[in-house]
Design a protein around this motif. Structure first.
Motif, PDB file in Angstrom:
ATOM      1  N   SER A  21      56.885  45.686  30.346  1.00 41.73           N
ATOM      2  CA  SER A  21      57.241  46.834  31.186  1.00 41.73           C
ATOM      3  C   SER A  21      56.562  46.758  32.558  1.00 41.73           C
ATOM      4  N   MET A  22      55.344  46.247  32.589  1.00 41.97           N
ATOM      5  CA  MET A  22      54.630  46.084  33.859  1.00 41.97           C
ATOM      6  C   MET A  22      55.287  44.993  34.698  1.00 41.97           C
ATOM      7  N   TYR A  23      55.679  43.916  34.060  1.00 40.16           N
ATOM      8  CA  TYR A  23      56.392  42.831  34.737  1.00 40.16           C
ATOM      9  C   TYR A  23      57.674  43.372  35.372  1.00 40.16           C
ATOM     10  N   ASP A  24      58.452  44.129  34.580  1.00 46.88           N
ATOM     11  CA  ASP A  24      59.722  44.674  35.070  1.00 46.88           C
ATOM     12  C   ASP A  24      59.511  45.639  36.231  1.00 46.88           C
ATOM     13  N   SER A  25      58.463  46.442  36.155  1.00 49.79           N
ATOM     14  CA  SER A  25      58.175  47.405  37.219  1.00 49.79           C
ATOM     15  C   SER A  25      57.803  46.703  38.524  1.00 49.79           C
ATOM     16  N   ILE A  26      56.929  45.706  38.450  1.00 49.91           N
ATOM     17  CA  ILE A  26      56.522  44.987  39.660  1.00 49.91           C
ATOM     18  C   ILE A  26      57.701  44.195  40.221  1.00 49.91           C
ATOM     19  N   LYS A  27      58.528  43.674  39.349  1.00 47.04           N
ATOM     20  CA  LYS A  27      59.719  42.955  39.811  1.00 47.04           C
ATOM     21  C   LYS A  27      60.644  43.895  40.580  1.00 47.04           C
ATOM     22  N   ARG A  28      60.768  45.116  40.092  1.00 48.95           N
ATOM     23  CA  ARG A  28      61.692  46.077  40.695  1.00 48.95           C
ATOM     24  C   ARG A  28      61.143  46.719  41.975  1.00 48.95           C
ATOM     25  N   ILE A  29      59.871  47.157  41.957  1.00 49.69           N
ATOM     26  CA  ILE A  29      59.362  47.918  43.099  1.00 49.69           C
ATOM     27  C   ILE A  29      58.177  47.285  43.823  1.00 49.69           C
ATOM     28  N   GLY A  30      57.628  46.222  43.281  1.00 52.10           N
ATOM     29  CA  GLY A  30      56.467  45.585  43.906  1.00 52.10           C
ATOM     30  C   GLY A  30      55.168  46.230  43.457  1.00 52.10           C
ATOM     31  N   LEU A  31      54.094  45.937  44.163  1.00 56.88           N
ATOM     32  CA  LEU A  31      52.779  46.478  43.815  1.00 56.88           C
ATOM     33  C   LEU A  31      52.623  47.876  44.401  1.00 56.88           C
ATOM     34  N   SER A  32      52.204  48.813  43.562  1.00 52.18           N
ATOM     35  CA  SER A  32      51.985  50.187  44.015  1.00 52.18           C
ATOM     36  C   SER A  32      50.576  50.389  44.552  1.00 52.18           C
ATOM     37  N   PHE A  33      49.637  49.580  44.072  1.00 51.43           N
ATOM     38  CA  PHE A  33      48.242  49.713  44.467  1.00 51.43           C
ATOM     39  C   PHE A  33      47.721  48.354  44.928  1.00 51.43           C
ATOM     40  N   PRO A  34      46.848  48.348  45.937  1.00 54.18           N
ATOM     41  CA  PRO A  34      46.294  47.066  46.390  1.00 54.18           C
ATOM     42  C   PRO A  34      45.338  46.457  45.370  1.00 54.18           C
ATOM     43  N   ILE A  35      45.183  45.151  45.441  1.00 50.06           N
ATOM     44  CA  ILE A  35      44.233  44.418  44.629  1.00 50.06           C
ATOM     45  C   ILE A  35      42.845  44.622  45.238  1.00 50.06           C
ATOM     46  N   LYS A  36      41.839  44.853  44.397  1.00 54.98           N
ATOM     47  CA  LYS A  36      40.466  44.964  44.899  1.00 54.98           C
ATOM     48  C   LYS A  36      39.806  43.594  44.775  1.00 54.98           C
ATOM     49  N   VAL A  37      39.172  43.159  45.852  1.00 52.37           N
ATOM     50  CA  VAL A  37      38.514  41.850  45.853  1.00 52.37           C
ATOM     51  C   VAL A  37      37.081  41.957  46.341  1.00 52.37           C
ATOM     52  N   ASN A  38      36.256  41.037  45.889  1.00 46.02           N
ATOM     53  CA  ASN A  38      34.927  40.793  46.444  1.00 46.02           C
ATOM     54  C   ASN A  38      35.036  39.533  47.278  1.00 46.02           C
ATOM     55  N   ILE A  39      34.273  39.452  48.335  1.00 45.33           N
ATOM     56  CA  ILE A  39      34.203  38.222  49.122  1.00 45.33           C
ATOM     57  C   ILE A  39      32.802  37.639  48.936  1.00 45.33           C
ATOM     58  N   ILE A  40      32.766  36.431  48.371  1.00 45.71           N
ATOM     59  CA  ILE A  40      31.503  35.748  48.131  1.00 45.71           C
ATOM     60  C   ILE A  40      31.610  34.355  48.734  1.00 45.71           C
ATOM     61  N   ASP A  41      30.741  34.071  49.687  1.00 49.49           N
ATOM     62  CA  ASP A  41      30.742  32.777  50.382  1.00 49.49           C
ATOM     63  C   ASP A  41      32.115  32.432  50.944  1.00 49.49           C
ATOM     64  N   GLY A  42      32.792  33.413  51.508  1.00 47.21           N
ATOM     65  CA  GLY A  42      34.085  33.192  52.141  1.00 47.21           C
ATOM     66  C   GLY A  42      35.250  33.053  51.177  1.00 47.21           C
ATOM     67  N   GLN A  43      35.005  33.233  49.879  1.00 46.63           N
ATOM     68  CA  GLN A  43      36.058  33.139  48.863  1.00 46.63           C
ATOM     69  C   GLN A  43      36.390  34.539  48.350  1.00 46.63           C
ATOM     70  N   TYR A  44      37.666  34.778  48.071  1.00 46.46           N
ATOM     71  CA  TYR A  44      38.115  36.061  47.536  1.00 46.46           C
ATOM     72  C   TYR A  44      38.140  35.995  46.006  1.00 46.46           C
ATOM     73  N   TYR A  45      37.505  36.984  45.359  1.00 46.02           N
ATOM     74  CA  TYR A  45      37.466  37.062  43.901  1.00 46.02           C
ATOM     75  C   TYR A  45      38.022  38.416  43.469  1.00 46.02           C
ATOM     76  N   CYS A  46      38.957  38.382  42.534  1.00 44.89           N
ATOM     77  CA  CYS A  46      39.599  39.602  42.065  1.00 44.89           C
ATOM     78  C   CYS A  46      38.607  40.456  41.287  1.00 44.89           C
ATOM     79  N   LYS A  47      38.456  41.692  41.711  1.00 37.85           N
ATOM     80  CA  LYS A  47      37.610  42.658  41.017  1.00 37.85           C
ATOM     81  C   LYS A  47      38.470  43.570  40.139  1.00 37.85           C
ATOM     82  N   ASP A  48      39.674  43.882  40.621  1.00 38.43           N
ATOM     83  CA  ASP A  48      40.615  44.713  39.884  1.00 38.43           C
ATOM     84  C   ASP A  48      42.027  44.275  40.267  1.00 38.43           C
TER      85      ASP A  48
END
Length: 94
Positions: A21-48
């Motif tokens: 259901s999550m796959y179908d929703s993102i396929k239909r409308i895209g992301l509703s909320f931004p991804i949260k990231v940490n930046i460590i040594d210039g690299q992006y790491y997914c926090k949420d």
């Protein structure tokens, strides 16, 4: 807090299972909320957002014409270890 966009491949994330259901929703409308990231040594790491990034990866692999979704919105997670320059308390102090 500023929302920016980045190519999802620049974010280090852990692939994980997700509901159809999550796959179908993102396929239909895209992301509703931004991804949260940490930046460590210039690299992006997914926090949420590991499930959402996993879905984007699978959509790009499985769905024709989904290339436009390669850029995903993100925000930088502030864990309190650094302070912003625009803190209101530092301004207009007389």
């Amino acid at each position: 807090m500023r929302i920016r966009k980045i190519n999802f491949q620049e974010i280090n994330f852990e692939y994980c299972p997700y509901p159809q259901s999550m796959y179908d929703s993102i396929k239909r409308i895209g992301l509703s909320f931004p991804i949260k990231v940490n930046i460590i040594d210039g690299q992006y790491y997914c926090k949420d957002g590991n499930k959402r990034l996993s879905i984007i990866q699978d959509l790009l692999k499985n769905e024709e014409g989904y290339e436009r979704r390669r850029a995903v919105p993100y925000i930088i997670y502030n864990d309190g270890s650094s302070r912003s320059n625009d803190c209101w308390r530092d301004r207009n102090m007389h």
